[in-house]
Design an enzyme around this catalytic site. Structure first.
Site, short mmCIF file in Angstrom:
data_model
loop_
_atom_site.label_atom_id
_atom_site.label_comp_id
_atom_site.label_asym_id
_atom_site.label_seq_id
_atom_site.Cartn_x
_atom_site.Cartn_y
_atom_site.Cartn_z
N ARG A 159 1.03 -1.28 0.05
CA ARG A 159 -0.05 -0.17 -0.06
C ARG A 159 0.96 1.15 0.04
NH1 ARG A 159 -2.19 -3.65 3.93
NH2 ARG A 159 -4.05 -4.32 3.38
N LYS A 184 -1.61 -2.71 7.36
CA LYS A 184 -3.12 -2.16 7.98
C LYS A 184 -3.59 -3.22 9.19
CE LYS A 184 -7.34 -1.19 6.19
NZ LYS A 184 -8.55 -1.12 4.97
N HIS A 256 -2.55 2.28 -5.80
CA HIS A 256 -3.28 0.91 -5.41
C HIS A 256 -3.31 -0.10 -6.78
CE1 HIS A 256 -4.65 -0.94 -1.94
NE2 HIS A 256 -5.71 -1.53 -2.36
N HIS A 282 -3.59 -9.67 3.87
CA HIS A 282 -5.15 -9.40 4.02
C HIS A 282 -5.51 -10.12 5.45
CE1 HIS A 282 -6.19 -8.74 -0.21
NE2 HIS A 282 -5.60 -7.52 0.31
N TYR A 291 -9.61 -10.85 -6.72
CA TYR A 291 -8.63 -11.40 -7.51
C TYR A 291 -9.28 -12.36 -8.37
CZ TYR A 291 -6.14 -7.67 -5.10
OH TYR A 291 -5.75 -6.68 -4.26
#
Length: 338
Positions: A159, A184, A256, A282, A291
């Site tokens: 990111r 994140k 992104h 993730h 995806y």
């Protein structure tokens, strides 16, 4: 009347980092959302931003602000929902501090989240990505830095906040080249690096210089690279790469998109969505399913594995035009009786 500034400062500088323990990236996102809101409210009410009161930020004004960022700033519904989430978090913070404003707070909390389209992710082909990586000039200091940033953003699927926040001590070039990413949701991950990525990173470190800033990538003034700075760099090199790959002109390329490109190339190489999820950091496979929807190879394999139903033999034969005319002529017109 209650002044907005003291409560907003306590929310951003004490409540979020200390009580909620949110990351600096999340706090910066919240702060930017309120920067947009305060500027909009001050212009609409014709007062100085520091003179705004909490009572000024009622539900109609918040709705007008959300409409403004969609129509005037051309933000997507996802961005609109993110700004609304920051506003609701602030008013939840006020809920037990300003009981007299409870009706106003409840009205703002009742503003619904707008439903969004689940579109396919945009990514670059191998040739397009190669053209973008070849765009920076490696004979200049800025070109060496830009090439290293683009290589690392693509290779690690970072990111933009992870890229610009990366510190020098989080990059290990020997004995096993890797990068330590603070992702994140405070999720950390360790990623190995390609030899090509290591080579461009070594070239950048050789010309970076000894600046006091701990961040790996710096701007021309020796200060940490910013989000807008990297977006500017990316746009500049996309324009240059378009001369080699004209297909880039038909795509909207943001930082992104480089992360999406890494994910799609990893999925095409491994055919394992779990590895893609692990690589991108993730929290669940549900975030990685986007995806799978964009990958045609998975659907082709499913199509080939299913036995299609057979078709009944037959062939359409058009009726003779003369017989069709005679049949239609036999039909007498019906007239309405008066």
């Amino acid at each position: 009347m209650n002044a907005l500034a003291p409560y907003l400062e306590t929310f951003l500088r004490e409540y979020l980092p200390r009580d909620r323990r949110l990351s600096t990236h999340t706090i910066e996102t919240y702060a930017y959302a309120f920067q947009l809101l305060v500027c909009f409210a001050a212009k609409r009410l014709r007062v100085a931003p520091s003179a705004l009161q909490i009572e000024h930020l009622d539900a109609p004004l918040i709705l007008a602000f959300l409409q403004h960022i969609e129509t005037q700033r051309h933000n997507l519904p996802q961005t609109r929902n993110a700004r609304l989430g920051a506003i609701k978090a602030f008013f939840r913070f006020l809920e037990y501090r300003l009981p007299a404003s409870l009706d106003q707070i409840c009205r703002i909390k009742a503003i619904p989240i707008k439903r969004t389209d689940e579109t396919l992710v945009h990514y670059l082909t191998h040739a397009e990505m190669q053209a973008l990586l070849d765009a920076p000039d490696p004979h200049t200091r800025s070109g060496t830095r830009d090439r290293a940033m683009l290589h690392l953003a693509f290779a690690a699927g970072l990111r933009v906040s992870e890229l610009i926040g990366l510190r020098r001590d989080e990059l290990a070039l020997h004995p096993h080249p890797s990068v330590h990413v603070r992702g994140k949701g405070r999720r950390e991950r360790e990623l190995p690096l390609w030899r090509e990525t290591v080579a461009v990173l070594r070239a950048w470190l050789a010309v970076r210089g000894e600046y006091p800033a701990p961040e790996l990538f710096l701007n021309a003034n020796g200060e940490p690279m910013t989000r807008s700075g990297f977006e500017y760099i990316l746009d500049k090199h996309v324009e240059s790469a378009t001369q080699k790959q004209p297909s880039l002109a038909r795509k909207r390329i943001s930082p992104h998109v480089l992360r999406h490109t890494c994910a799609m190339h990893t999925l095409l190489a491994t055919h394992d969505v779990r590895k893609v999820s692990l690589w991108l950091g993730h929290s669940s496979l549900q975030s990685t399913e986007i995806y799978l929807r964009a990958d045609p190879t998975e659907k082709l394999e499913a199509l080939a594995a299913v036995l299609p139903p057979t078709l009944k033999r037959g062939r359409f034969k058009a009726p003779d035009k003369l017989l069709a005319m005679l049949k239609s002529a036999k039909k007498t017109p019906r007239y309405a009786k008066h």
